[in-house]
Design an enzyme around this catalytic site. Structure first.
Site, short mmCIF file in Angstrom:
data_model
loop_
_atom_site.label_atom_id
_atom_site.label_comp_id
_atom_site.label_asym_id
_atom_site.label_seq_id
_atom_site.Cartn_x
_atom_site.Cartn_y
_atom_site.Cartn_z
N GLU A 349 -20.21 91.64 8.42
CA GLU A 349 -20.99 92.86 8.53
C GLU A 349 -22.46 92.53 8.78
O GLU A 349 -23.16 93.27 9.48
CB GLU A 349 -20.85 93.70 7.26
CG GLU A 349 -21.41 95.12 7.40
CD GLU A 349 -21.06 96.00 6.22
OE1 GLU A 349 -20.09 96.79 6.33
OE2 GLU A 349 -21.73 95.92 5.17
N HIS A 380 1.13 76.72 1.56
CA HIS A 380 2.50 77.11 1.86
C HIS A 380 2.53 78.37 2.71
O HIS A 380 3.56 79.04 2.81
CB HIS A 380 3.27 77.32 0.56
CG HIS A 380 3.27 76.11 -0.32
ND1 HIS A 380 4.18 75.09 -0.20
CD2 HIS A 380 2.42 75.72 -1.32
CE1 HIS A 380 3.92 74.14 -1.09
NE2 HIS A 380 2.85 74.50 -1.78
N LYS A 508 -16.71 106.44 10.84
CA LYS A 508 -16.93 107.47 9.82
C LYS A 508 -17.07 108.85 10.46
O LYS A 508 -16.49 109.84 10.00
CB LYS A 508 -18.20 107.16 9.02
CG LYS A 508 -18.14 105.96 8.10
CD LYS A 508 -19.46 105.83 7.38
CE LYS A 508 -19.52 104.61 6.49
NZ LYS A 508 -20.84 104.50 5.81
#
Length: 539
Positions: A349, A380, A508
């Site tokens: 960001e 793994h 937004k």
């Protein structure tokens, strides 16, 4: 600017040469390599000697830092200048962990009196809740806190809680961030509203996801305690006193912070009040002290001995010199398992930008993709790709030198794994070594011809090792401050503003437009795919 362009050219040329070398052989060619590329700072041991740069590459990277005026930018940040140019704000999250008598100014105006006033209130509230002096509506002490926030109001405090929480906390701490009813339902399922304090974190008290969860929390409290009773279970971190009052939060339970504190840098502020209450003030204060210790190092150390600068330069060498576009952060500590998630916001960001403060496109690649999870679990999962994949991804290992938690002997096993992975990534395994092993096992030449290449490891994968002496509030604070300053240095060199985030705004706005369309079933003007999805998903 000509000097900066020339420095970039030198870095790229040096990286081209270093990229043809074997990292393991650089130790032989450069006798002082280990000493030059290891540092001990504020309880952290940092080893950059397994990175891909050689002496000339490191020198070119340091020249680039000087040409980009990292030192001047550092002075301007600590001096309270408005280096967040797009919003006209100073960047002073460092003030949140500074001593109360420090001379810290934003635009020439002293700030520490206000910072200390909030800290005093936080401490008093923390101790009152922990002692039972502040109780719920039924007279019961608080045994749980529900922290509601998103982004920087969630990721930092959540990581801080994982790092500092007692094995058996007297006050439990839960987090709700996503605007998904399942998270709220699962998180509160075994909580008693009469013993739960809800802390809502939103600077403006307008964040859609946070307010949706806050409304759900208030309804949950009210159903058990009534409207007035619910008010006694609320606190807020916000600067919008009118909105918090309308929500039912008493003014003396609202804690603010300042415009010069960005969300992803806010865990040092009242945003982490919930953690202070759950862990105790001493732990939170130790966290601040650790951050301040790293601030002093970053502010005063020369670039060639500066931990944040060197870690940033290693990433720039990999990203821009060697075209490594991702980086994996792997903490070999269960308590630090969310570190990569926190760094995704902090770094991506901050520096995931293609336009500089002058409005012009940047000339070089910026933020890498950060990913990672808990070691040894990831061995793994995706470490197959790290060792033998077609792309080379630099890694950053974080480990604890000592840990008293858990059964005896387990920590040594964990350390053996992180050390082995870093070495294996660097040295690899030759086809000849594999062939010798297979011959000794009696494998046929025909099988060896196909198996040996598959079992060989190219190696020469770069990594950094960060080792905390122990995981304490102080060393954790130093670690987070280290990454903050690293991110700042990268932004300076890349020529971006690390302290705004315009890229989060468009989604937004569009979500606000789509919500009523979902509710009404009438899609507005959209591309055919989005319009069809609105039609399919309408409520």
């Amino acid at each position: 600017m000509a000097d900066l362009a020339a420095a970039w050219t030198r870095l790229e040329a040096a990286a081209k040469v270093a990229g043809e070398k074997r990292i393991a052989l650089m130790f032989e060619a450069e006798p002082g390599r280990l000493a030059a590329l290891t540092l001990n700072v504020a309880g952290l041991h940092i080893d950059l000697s397994k990175q891909a740069w050689d002496e000339a590459g490191l020198e070119a990277a340091l020249d680039l830092a000087h040409a980009a005026d990292v030192e001047g930018a550092r002075t301007r940040m600590f001096g309270g200048e408005a280096i967040n140019s797009s919003e006209g704000r100073a960047v002073l999250h460092t003030a949140l962990r500074a001593a109360k008598d420090a001379d810290v100014r934003a635009g020439g105006v002293p700030v520490m009196a206000e910072v200390e006033a909030v800290r005093v209130r936080m401490k008093a509230f923390t101790e009152a809740v922990r002692s039972g002096a502040i109780k719920g509506a039924t007279g019961k002490p608080f045994k749980a806190i529900l922290h509601i926030g998103i982004g920087g109001s969630d990721l930092g405090p959540r990581l801080l809680w994982d790092a500092l929480r007692p094995i058996k906390p007297t006050i439990d701490l839960r987090f709700v961030a996503n605007v998904d009813g399942a998270e709220f339902a699962l998180t509160t399922a075994d909580l008693d509203p009469a013993e739960t304090l809800v802390i809502v974190v939103s600077k403006t008290f307008t964040t859609q996801e946070t307010l949706a969860n806050a409304a759900a929390a208030r309804a949950w409290l009210s159903a058990a305690l009534g409207e007035q009773g619910a008010n006694q279970h609320l606190a807020a971190i916000s600067t919008a006193l009118d909105k918090t009052a309308a929500f039912g939060v008493a003014d003396d339970r609202v804690f603010g912070f300042w415009d010069w504190v960005g969300g992803r840098y806010s865990l040092w502020s009242s945003v982490s009040l919930s953690v202070a209450v759950a862990c105790g003030w001493e732990a939170f204060e130790g966290f601040l002290q650790g951050g301040a210790a790293m601030d002093a190092h970053f502010r005063d150390a020369p670039l060639e001995k500066n931990a944040a600068v060197l870690i940033a330069l290693a990433q720039i060498f990999n990203r821009n010199g060697l075209d490594r576009r991702a980086r994996s952060v792997v903490p070999y500590s269960h308590r630090l398992r969310r570190l990569a998630s926190f760094l995704q916001q902090l770094e991506m960001e901050s520096n995931g930008k293609s336009v500089g403060p002058d409005g012009q496109a940047v000339k070089h690649g910026t933020a890498t993709v950060v990913f990672g999870d808990e070691g040894a679990n990831v061995q793994h999962a995706y470490f197959q790709c790290m060792h033998q994949g077609t792309d080379i991804t630099p890694l950053e290992f974080v480990a604890l030198a000592q840990s008293d938690e858990g059964p005896a002997g387990m920590h040594a096993k964990l350390l053996s794994n992180v050390l082995a992975q870093a070495e294996a990534l660097m040295v690899g395994r030759t086809i000849e070594d594999v062939r010798t092993e297979l011959v000794a096992k009696g494998v046929s030449e025909a099988e060896i011809a196909t198996l040996a290449p598959q079992r060989a490891f190219a190696g020469n994968r770069p990594s950094t090792m960060v080792v905390l002496d122990r995981l304490t509030p102080q060393t954790f604070g130093a670690l987070i401050a280290l990454y903050e300053h690293k991110t700042f240095v990268e932004g300076v060199i890349w020529g971006v503003n690390s302290f705004d985030q315009w890229g989060v705004e468009l989604g937004k706005v569009m979500a606000g437009r789509i919500l009523p369309e979902l509710e009404s079933g009438a899609a507005g003007r959209h591309d055919p795919s989005t319009a069809a999805l609105i039609e399919r998903l309408k409520l």
